[in-house]
Write an enzyme that holds these catalytic residues in place. Structure first.
Site, PDB file in Angstrom:
ATOM      1  N   GLU A 108    -101.730  88.270 -36.598  1.00 19.10           N
ATOM      2  CA  GLU A 108    -102.804  88.396 -35.625  1.00 19.10           C
ATOM      3  C   GLU A 108    -102.313  87.802 -34.318  1.00 19.10           C
ATOM      4  O   GLU A 108    -101.558  86.838 -34.320  1.00 19.10           O
ATOM      5  CB  GLU A 108    -104.064  87.629 -36.053  1.00 19.10           C
ATOM      6  CG  GLU A 108    -104.829  88.257 -37.191  1.00 19.10           C
ATOM      7  CD  GLU A 108    -104.456  87.655 -38.534  1.00 19.10           C
ATOM      8  OE1 GLU A 108    -104.840  88.236 -39.553  1.00 19.10           O
ATOM      9  OE2 GLU A 108    -103.767  86.620 -38.564  1.00 19.10           O
ATOM     10  N   TYR A 120     -94.085  91.902 -29.592  1.00 23.30           N
ATOM     11  CA  TYR A 120     -94.264  92.444 -30.938  1.00 23.30           C
ATOM     12  C   TYR A 120     -94.076  93.953 -30.960  1.00 23.30           C
ATOM     13  O   TYR A 120     -93.440  94.494 -31.871  1.00 23.30           O
ATOM     14  CB  TYR A 120     -95.642  92.076 -31.488  1.00 23.30           C
ATOM     15  CG  TYR A 120     -95.848  90.591 -31.685  1.00 23.30           C
ATOM     16  CD1 TYR A 120     -94.846  89.780 -32.199  1.00 23.30           C
ATOM     17  CD2 TYR A 120     -97.050  89.988 -31.352  1.00 23.30           C
ATOM     18  CE1 TYR A 120     -95.035  88.420 -32.381  1.00 23.30           C
ATOM     19  CE2 TYR A 120     -97.253  88.626 -31.537  1.00 23.30           C
ATOM     20  CZ  TYR A 120     -96.245  87.851 -32.049  1.00 23.30           C
ATOM     21  OH  TYR A 120     -96.438  86.510 -32.224  1.00 23.30           O
TER      22      TYR A 120
END
Length: 152
Positions: A108, A120
Site C-alpha cells: 500500500e 513502484y
C-alpha cells in the site's frame, strides 16, 4: 546507465532496532515505532536494512504468506533520498521474494505519495485497488491508500 552508490542490504537484527526506529522517525510524520520493528522480527517477517559505508540508509519489512508477500514498510533516510537507494532496496526485496517462491508482491502507498508511486510503477507494480481512509493524515484526517501488485 547511472552508477548507483555502493550499498549493502543485510538482515535486520535486534541490536539494530534503536537505530532503525530513529531513522524511521526522521523519515516520516507517521513513522513505525521501535516496537513495530521488534514485533516484525519476532513474527519472523523478512526485515532488512541497507547500509552505505556502515551508515544506515533505509529499512524494509516484508511479510510472506504462502506464495504471496506484502511489503509492509520501505523507507529511506531523508539525507539519502533521491539517490537510487529505494530502487536498490526494492530490487533486493523482489529478488529475495523470487528466491523464496513468492508469486505476487503487494504493498500500500499513500495516494498523495507521487514519488513513491512513480518508483513502484517503473519497477513493475500496477494498481489493483484502493483502501479508503487507510492512512492517518495531518489534522486527524485520513488518506486513501493505493494497493499495488507486481510479480517479483
Amino acid at each position: 546507465m547511472i552508477a548507483l552508490p555502493m550499498s549493502v542490504v543485510l538482515p535486520m537484527q535486534e541490536e539494530d532496532l534503536d537505530e532503525v526506529a530513529a531513522c524511521e522517525a526522521r523519515a516520516t510524520a507517521f513513522a513505525w515505532s521501535r516496537q513495530h520493528f521488534a514485533d516484525s522480527l519476532a513474527a519472523g517477517y523478512a526485515c532488512w536494512l541497507m547500509r552505505r559505508d556502515g551508515e544506515l540508509v533505509g529499512q524494509a519489512v516484508v511479510m510472506n504468506v504462502l506464495d504471496e508477500a506484502h511489503l509492509l514498510i520501505i523507507s529511506v533516510a531523508l539525507e539519502w533520498r533521491r539517490r537510487g537507494f529505494a530502487r536498490q532496496l526494492l530490487a533486493h526485496l523482489r529478488s529475495h521474494a523470487r528466491e523464496v517462491g513468492v508469486a505476487q508482491l503487494f504493498l500500500e502507498v499513500r495516494a498523495s505519495n507521487e514519488a513513491a508511486i512513480a518508483l513502484y510503477r517503473t519497477c513493475g507494480f500496477e494498481e489493483v485497488g484502493r483502501r479508503k481512509s487507510y492512512y492517518p493524515a495531518p489534522g486527524g484526517l485520513r488518506e486513501d491508500a493505493l494497493v499495488l501488485r507486481c510479480v517479483p
